[in-house]
Motif scaffolding. Structure first.
Motif, PDB file in Angstrom:
ATOM      1  N   GLY A 280      -0.849  -5.144   5.817  1.00  0.00           N
ATOM      2  CA  GLY A 280      -0.240  -4.002   6.501  1.00  0.00           C
ATOM      3  C   GLY A 280      -0.625  -2.656   5.922  1.00  0.00           C
ATOM      4  O   GLY A 280      -0.235  -1.609   6.444  1.00  0.00           O
ATOM      5  N   VAL A 281      -1.388  -2.668   4.835  1.00  0.00           N
ATOM      6  CA  VAL A 281      -1.772  -1.404   4.165  1.00  0.00           C
ATOM      7  C   VAL A 281      -3.138  -0.940   4.688  1.00  0.00           C
ATOM      8  O   VAL A 281      -4.021  -1.756   4.933  1.00  0.00           O
ATOM      9  CB  VAL A 281      -1.850  -1.620   2.627  1.00  0.00           C
ATOM     10  N   ALA A 282      -3.288   0.368   4.862  1.00  0.00           N
ATOM     11  CA  ALA A 282      -4.607   0.933   5.202  1.00  0.00           C
ATOM     12  C   ALA A 282      -5.239   1.393   3.888  1.00  0.00           C
ATOM     13  O   ALA A 282      -4.654   2.194   3.162  1.00  0.00           O
ATOM     14  CB  ALA A 282      -4.448   2.107   6.157  1.00  0.00           C
TER      15      ALA A 282
ATOM     16  N   ILE B 120       5.613  -8.525   8.501  1.00  0.00           N
ATOM     17  CA  ILE B 120       4.336  -8.387   9.217  1.00  0.00           C
ATOM     18  C   ILE B 120       3.219  -7.920   8.273  1.00  0.00           C
ATOM     19  O   ILE B 120       2.090  -8.373   8.379  1.00  0.00           O
ATOM     20  CB  ILE B 120       4.486  -7.400  10.394  1.00  0.00           C
ATOM     21  N   GLY B 121       3.574  -7.044   7.351  1.00  0.00           N
ATOM     22  CA  GLY B 121       2.556  -6.458   6.472  1.00  0.00           C
ATOM     23  C   GLY B 121       2.165  -7.326   5.290  1.00  0.00           C
ATOM     24  O   GLY B 121       1.321  -6.937   4.482  1.00  0.00           O
ATOM     25  N   SER B 122       2.803  -8.508   5.170  1.00  0.00           N
ATOM     26  CA  SER B 122       2.464  -9.384   4.039  1.00  0.00           C
ATOM     27  C   SER B 122       2.122 -10.799   4.482  1.00  0.00           C
ATOM     28  O   SER B 122       1.387 -11.510   3.807  1.00  0.00           O
ATOM     29  CB  SER B 122       3.642  -9.456   3.061  1.00  0.00           C
ATOM     30  N   GLY B 123       2.686 -11.200   5.633  1.00  0.00           N
ATOM     31  CA  GLY B 123       2.478 -12.583   6.083  1.00  0.00           C
ATOM     32  C   GLY B 123       3.536 -13.535   5.553  1.00  0.00           C
ATOM     33  O   GLY B 123       3.362 -14.747   5.606  1.00  0.00           O
ATOM     34  N   ILE B 124       4.648 -12.995   5.034  1.00  0.00           N
ATOM     35  CA  ILE B 124       5.776 -13.844   4.614  1.00  0.00           C
ATOM     36  C   ILE B 124       6.787 -13.846   5.760  1.00  0.00           C
ATOM     37  O   ILE B 124       7.171 -12.777   6.250  1.00  0.00           O
ATOM     38  CB  ILE B 124       6.437 -13.313   3.318  1.00  0.00           C
ATOM     39  N   SER B 125       7.228 -15.017   6.165  1.00  0.00           N
ATOM     40  CA  SER B 125       8.169 -15.119   7.279  1.00  0.00           C
ATOM     41  C   SER B 125       9.492 -14.412   6.955  1.00  0.00           C
ATOM     42  O   SER B 125       9.973 -14.491   5.818  1.00  0.00           O
ATOM     43  CB  SER B 125       8.449 -16.596   7.559  1.00  0.00           C
ATOM     44  N   PRO B 126      10.117 -13.755   7.960  1.00  0.00           N
ATOM     45  CA  PRO B 126      11.422 -13.122   7.700  1.00  0.00           C
ATOM     46  C   PRO B 126      12.474 -14.136   7.239  1.00  0.00           C
ATOM     47  O   PRO B 126      13.430 -13.775   6.561  1.00  0.00           O
ATOM     48  CB  PRO B 126      11.815 -12.506   9.045  1.00  0.00           C
ATOM     49  N   ARG B 127      12.273 -15.408   7.575  1.00  0.00           N
ATOM     50  CA  ARG B 127      13.245 -16.435   7.151  1.00  0.00           C
ATOM     51  C   ARG B 127      13.259 -16.621   5.641  1.00  0.00           C
ATOM     52  O   ARG B 127      14.196 -17.200   5.086  1.00  0.00           O
ATOM     53  CB  ARG B 127      12.903 -17.769   7.817  1.00  0.00           C
ATOM     54  N   GLN B 128      12.209 -16.163   4.966  1.00  0.00           N
ATOM     55  CA  GLN B 128      12.126 -16.338   3.508  1.00  0.00           C
ATOM     56  C   GLN B 128      12.787 -15.201   2.734  1.00  0.00           C
ATOM     57  O   GLN B 128      12.910 -15.270   1.519  1.00  0.00           O
ATOM     58  CB  GLN B 128      10.655 -16.432   3.068  1.00  0.00           C
TER      59      GLN B 128
ATOM     60  N   ARG C 140      -7.437  -8.860   5.599  1.00  0.00           N
ATOM     61  CA  ARG C 140      -7.077  -8.346   6.926  1.00  0.00           C
ATOM     62  C   ARG C 140      -6.681  -6.858   6.897  1.00  0.00           C
ATOM     63  O   ARG C 140      -6.359  -6.296   7.935  1.00  0.00           O
ATOM     64  CB  ARG C 140      -5.887  -9.126   7.477  1.00  0.00           C
ATOM     65  N   ALA C 141      -6.660  -6.268   5.716  1.00  0.00           N
ATOM     66  CA  ALA C 141      -6.242  -4.858   5.626  1.00  0.00           C
ATOM     67  C   ALA C 141      -7.292  -3.962   6.290  1.00  0.00           C
ATOM     68  O   ALA C 141      -8.496  -4.213   6.174  1.00  0.00           O
ATOM     69  CB  ALA C 141      -6.066  -4.464   4.167  1.00  0.00           C
ATOM     70  N   HIS C 142      -6.821  -2.941   6.980  1.00  0.00           N
ATOM     71  CA  HIS C 142      -7.753  -2.002   7.631  1.00  0.00           C
ATOM     72  C   HIS C 142      -8.248  -0.958   6.636  1.00  0.00           C
ATOM     73  O   HIS C 142      -7.540  -0.612   5.689  1.00  0.00           O
ATOM     74  CB  HIS C 142      -7.072  -1.336   8.828  1.00  0.00           C
TER      75      HIS C 142
END
Ligand code: GDP
Ligand code: IMO
Ligand code: MG
Length: 427
Positions: A71-73, A249-257, A101-103
């Motif tokens: 999620g970081v540019a 979204i910016g890390s790929g860790i599910s909100p459930r965690q 995947r960072a832009h």
């Protein structure tokens, strides 16, 4: 195992860097999940004083994996300079990882950010001019270039050529600016690629493995809730989500965690750049706070606008993020006041309003309604237990907790790691 998000609860610069540096000791990973080098996170510890723009504030702990999330540019020039500076100060950066995947922030992003600000004239947003708006616009418009693109030179050149054709048309035909040379940009980014390749990896996979191994993970937010493109004071906002939800979204860790979401608040309010700020003090009190607290931006050096604590905005931030507790920083700045004020509602056209309005032009018309509490007029920086705080300071903190319906887990009374009152252990 715990996943804990540290989120800016106001307009940024709440002291997230200090809190992350402090809590990182007990974690296995620290992940920056949004923003770019518009962020400036101050960390003061045994290595010295640092203003980190891209490197996570956990970097001072050699056992912590420091991850620049998807999620970081990333502006590679800024990142390389930061890595060099850390190494010069004896801080090892072997534990740094950059999401593939960072832009990437490209030279046209910074150019266009400045040109757009000039074009807006009086209604300029007051951006940091680091290319943030343009890079996230390109991400969504599917025109972005990502760190993984750097790893395949041929594919990178062809993608860059396509995008640059469009950007050069924009630069020359819309803004009357000079075009950029494909060869120069390509060569420059190939050099960056050579230096950064060893850090680039699939960090979401790394994090998911850590989650399954029950590790402690800290998500380091940038900016603040009221700068969020959806929930902030639009259009005077940044271009990626500083919210707890952005942390997923910016890390790929599910909100459930997620186990905890800690909102970092200053004991008063500051804002850099344009846009409404109902509790702004344009008088000598605001100037006094600015001088006393040295409220100048860590990234741009601009004076920060200062004002009293805004509990209407604070309640809104607490709800939208789901804070499980708050970290209240810079309480010591208020040590010298005869009395301190908290905004508990807004007055709009003679009516009381206790919710944070969606429409920025409405917020601009809101007048703060204050509750005045007695000051404590005693230094607090040496205090390490909440029970030792002067009763008036305890009352001030308790009133904020009550207005936000959220307990404080951390009270910060100075810029260094040890200037901290741990009300409740986080890990
Ligand atoms: P960030 O962007 O949220 O990490 O915050 P900044 O680093 O931009 O700004 C916070 C400023 O407050 C920095 O200068 C910190 O050193 C300083 N700071 C953090 N916590 C405290 C505190 O409790 N008391 C004082 N006096 N300064 C603090
Ligand atoms: P940290 O992480 C304070 C503000 C800018 C401007 C608006 C848009 O240190 O808390 P941008 O460059 O993002 O397009 O600017 O957002 N801003 C910040 N203000 N702290 C920050 O980061 C900020 N990052 C951006 O001043 O008003
Ligand atoms: Mg900052």
């Amino acid at each position: 195992m715990s996943v804990v998000a540290i989120v800016g609860a106001q307009w940024g610069d709440e002291g997230k860097g200090k809190i992350v540096d402090l809590l990182a000791e007990k974690t296995d990973a620290v992940v920056r999940f949004s923003g770019g080098d518009n962020a400036g996170h101050t960390v003061i510890n045994a290595y010295g004083e640092f203003r980190l723009h891209l490197v996570p504030s956990g970097i001072f702990h050699p056992h912590v994996a420091c991850i620049i999330g998807n999620g970081v540019a990333v502006n590679p020039a800024v990142l390389l300079e930061e890595i060099d500076d850390l190494e010069k100060h004896g801080v090892k950066t072997d534990n740094l990882f950059i999401s593939d995947r960072a832009h990437l922030i490209m030279p046209y992003h910074t150019l266009l950010d400045g040109l757009e600000e000039e074009r807006r004239g009086e209604s300029a947003i007051g951006t940091t001019r680091k290319g943030i708006g343009p890079v996230f616009a390109d991400k969504i418009a599917r025109l972005g270039i990502r760190t993984c693109d750097l790893l395949d030179r041929e594919a990178f050149r062809s993608r860059l050529a396509g995008v640059l054709e469009l950007k050069n048309a924009l630069l020359t035909k819309v803004y009357n600016a000079q075009p950029l040379s494909l060869d120069e940009v390509y060569q420059q980014y190939c050099q960056y690629a050579q230096k950064l390749a060893r850090f680039i990896t699939d960090t979401s996979r790394l994090l998911q493995e850590m989650v399954s191994q029950n590790k402690n993970i800290l998500l380091e937010g940038a900016q603040g809730t009221l700068l969020d493109p959806d929930f902030g004071t639009y259009p005077y906002v940044t271009s990626s989500s500083p919210l707890a939800a952005g942390g997923s979204i910016g890390s790929g860790i599910s909100p459930r965690q997620f186990d905890q979401v800690i909102g970092v608040f200053k004991a008063y309010t500051t804002r850099v750049g344009s846009g409404p700020m109902p509790t702004e003090l344009k008088d000598e009190v605001g100037e006094f706070i600015r001088q006393r607290a040295h409220e100048y931006g860590a990234t741009t050096g601009r004076p920060r606008r200062c004002g009293w604590f805004d509990a209407v905005a604070g309640r809104f931030a607490t709800k939208v993020n789901g804070f499980t507790s708050i970290a209240l920083t810079r309480l010591d700045v208020l040590d010298v006041f005869d009395s301190v004020k908290i905004c508990t509602a807004y007055r709009l056209h003679g009516e009381l309003l206790d919710r944070f309005p969606s429409d920025t032009s409405v917020l601009e018309k809101c007048q703060p309604v204050y509750e005045e509490l007695p000051g404590w007029k005693t230094p607090t920086s040496h205090i390490r237990h909440a029970t030792q705080l002067p009763p008036q300071a305890r009352r001030y903190v308790a009133r904020i907790e009550e207005l936000l319906s959220c307990p404080a887990s951390i009270i910060s009374v100075g810029p260094s790691r040890d200037h901290t009152i741990m009300v409740k252990e986080v890990f």
